[in-house]
Design an enzyme around this catalytic site. Structure first.
Site, short mmCIF file in Angstrom:
data_model
loop_
_atom_site.label_atom_id
_atom_site.label_comp_id
_atom_site.label_asym_id
_atom_site.label_seq_id
_atom_site.Cartn_x
_atom_site.Cartn_y
_atom_site.Cartn_z
N HIS A 179 0.86 -1.17 0.00
CA HIS A 179 0.00 0.00 0.00
C HIS A 179 0.91 1.23 0.00
CE1 HIS A 179 -2.07 -3.31 2.11
NE2 HIS A 179 -3.21 -2.81 1.63
N THR A 263 -7.11 3.45 -5.23
CA THR A 263 -7.23 3.74 -3.80
C THR A 263 -7.52 2.46 -3.03
OG1 THR A 263 -9.65 4.05 -3.65
CG2 THR A 263 -8.34 5.94 -4.39
N ASP A 264 -7.12 2.45 -1.77
CA ASP A 264 -7.63 1.45 -0.85
C ASP A 264 -9.11 1.76 -0.62
OD1 ASP A 264 -7.61 -0.73 0.86
OD2 ASP A 264 -5.89 -0.04 2.03
N GLY A 265 -9.80 0.89 0.10
CA GLY A 265 -11.24 1.06 0.28
C GLY A 265 -11.58 2.40 0.91
N MET A 266 -12.51 3.13 0.30
CA MET A 266 -12.82 4.48 0.76
C MET A 266 -13.83 4.52 1.91
SD MET A 266 -10.70 6.17 -0.98
CE MET A 266 -11.16 7.86 -0.66
#
Length: 522
Positions: A179, A263-266
């Site tokens: 990440h 993106t990672d989970g928003m």
């Protein structure tokens, strides 16, 4: 099919920026509406969507057919199939080993082949983008979310093994390193709070950024951002995902990354609590992201689409910025395979339900088994096996209660005593275990993230005080010795999966030769 951005409407362009989770294991009316009305361009799959290989094939086929019909642009169908503790496809297909397991073989060939075989199965099922491998350097033993999802605490080992893994993946599908710029040295889980990594650039260049620089140089297709505040990269306490300074100025301009920024989970608390999922999604694209993951909430998904449309119409998100972000998505969609549209499940079943792949995955876990300290268990006298019931330790896991080792022990080794305890045993449970252990000659106790649930390590001290032979087997993060150097006999298996259960039983039968090498500094 079109990859010409000038032929897309405003709504179609916005839809290409989103990667939404869907709720069902089939193409339902809600998902159809997402594609037809809201022009949803991409999907992320979770365990809830993956019941069997045939069902998953049919779901993905119907998604691509719908996208082809209504959008004229194929979908990215993505998944977090890291292997090991972050696995979404449990049944039928191969259960692949996780990153630290692979690194414990001390042989990059295992990374290359597991990556290749996994990509073959995902591609056959119609999944064209994997949100793996982890490029994080897990150099914080208290890290609650990465741990064995990382290859190592050595940045060069992470670089070496992750490169082999994604080179194997990219023969068939897109890979996504995560990440950025690093989630390894945190003691908070960004699913739950906003971590902060307050190092200077020299330190980050020496450790955290090494695998990311390598992956960029070696042509990784995509990188996922972290919801972490890096003051050296980001402005005003923003997490990296929302920082133009981090994503555009540093990742794009300084590091020269040309691939997709995902993106990672928003809906994770690190962004949701401070900014709100919808506003944060817009901020991420303004900062430089190409794909925004909203994984669970239908309401947030719809609101985000409408918010983006409003932002473009008011020039809050200039059309030139929208076009730049979408053009990169369309460019990478020319690389994906949409053969699933014209295939049948019977035509690909032998690729997915593949005994050679399964045997190789099992052999990887066997080769990784590591004797870290002391002696190995030898069956003699009366033995008590103390197993920990696993539980989800972060929002990335899908592991709670799926496999119970005590059931396997009962079936394979009925003469061994069994005790199943919770992952964080109370003092009363510890007393009960110790009382039972007094009637046995040998004790084998498994740990599951003893670095976090340190009552497990307190139990080991009390068991060793009985003057019995005590053998500890780590079934996840291999940091027990770091927090309890008194452990006398220590073996690491790195994951709590069907394959590691099989190898643990081989160990208990005295049939296992331990050849693995600890991928972290002991």
């Amino acid at each position: 099919m079109t990859n010409d951005i000038n032929k897309l409407s405003l709504e179609e362009k916005i839809g290409q920026l989103f990667m939404f989770g869907i709720q069902k294991d089939h193409l339902d009316e809600v998902t159809k509406e997402m594609i037809v009305k809201y022009k949803l361009g991409n999907v992320i799959l979770f365990a809830r969507n993956c019941i069997s290989p045939e069902q998953l094939f049919q779901l993905n086929q119907s998604l691509q057919l719908e996208a082809t019909k209504h959008l004229r642009v194929p979908m990215f169908i993505s998944i977090d199939q890291e292997g090991g503790m972050v696995t979404r496809i449990f049944n039928g297909a191969t259960f692949f080993p996780g990153a630290m397991t692979i690194a414990a073989t001390d042989d990059v060939e295992y990374a290359l082949k597991n990556g290749t075989y996994m990509a073959e199965e995902l591609d056959a099922l119609g999944i064209n983008m994997n949100l793996a491998p982890i490029l994080d350097v897990n150099n914080n033993p208290k890290n609650p979310v990465i741990g064995v999802r990382s290859f190592s605490d050595d940045p060069h080992k992470v670089s070496q093994f992750s490169e082999a893994f994604f080179k194997g993946q990219q023969t068939k599908i897109l890979s996504t390193g995560k990440h950025f710029p690093g989630h390894g040295d945190t003691h908070l889980d960004s699913h739950l709070a906003l971590p902060k990594v307050d190092y200077d650039l020299d330190r980050l260049e020496a450790i955290e950024l090494v695998p990311f620089r390598n992956a960029i140089q070696k042509g990784i297709h995509a990188l996922m951002t972290s919801h972490i505040d890096f003051p050296v990269f980001s402005e005003q306490g923003l997490p990296a995902t929302l920082s133009k300074k981090c994503l555009t100025e540093f990742l794009r301009n300084d590091l020269g990354f040309e691939g997709l920024i995902v993106t990672d989970g928003m809906e994770m608390k690190a962004v949701q609590d401070a900014y709100g999922t919808v506003e944060a999604s817009l901020m991420a694209v303004q900062a430089g992201a190409n794909l925004v993951c909203i994984c669970h909430s239908y309401e947030y998904q719809i609101q985000a689409f409408e918010r983006f449309k409003q932002a473009v119409l008011t020039n809050e998100l200039p059309m030139s910025v929208l076009d730049e972000r979408v053009s990169r998505v369309l460019k990478y969609k020319t690389l994906i395979n949409t053969h699933i549209i014209n295939q049948t499940y019977l035509g690909i079943e032998s690729v997915v339900v593949n005994e050679m792949h399964k045997a190789y995955a099992l052999e990887t876990v066997r080769r990784a088994a590591t004797l870290v300290k002391g002696d190995i268990y030898q069956p003699k006298g009366k033995t008590l096996f103390i197993g920990v019931s696993p539980q989800v330790t972060s929002g990335a896991d899908d592991t709670e209660g799926n496999y119970l080792i005590t059931k396997q022990i009962k079936a394979s080794l009925p003469d061994i005593g069994r005790y199943l305890m919770p992952v964080n045993p109370s003092d009363e449970v510890i007393q009960d275990v110790v009382k039972k252990a007094k009637g046995y000659d040998q004790i084998v106790v498994t740990t599951y993230n003893g670095n976090i649930y340190q009552q497990q390590l307190a139990l080991i001290d009390q068991l060793q005080a009985l003057s019995k032979e005590v053998y500890v087997v780590s079934m996840r993060n291999p940091y027990d010795l770091h927090f309890n150097p008194n452990i006398k006999n220590y073996v690491c298996l790195y994951e709590y999966t069907p394959n590691s259960m099989t190898i643990l039983i081989e160990y208990l039968k005295g049939q296992l030769t331990l050849k693995g090498r600890l991928p972290i500094h002991g």
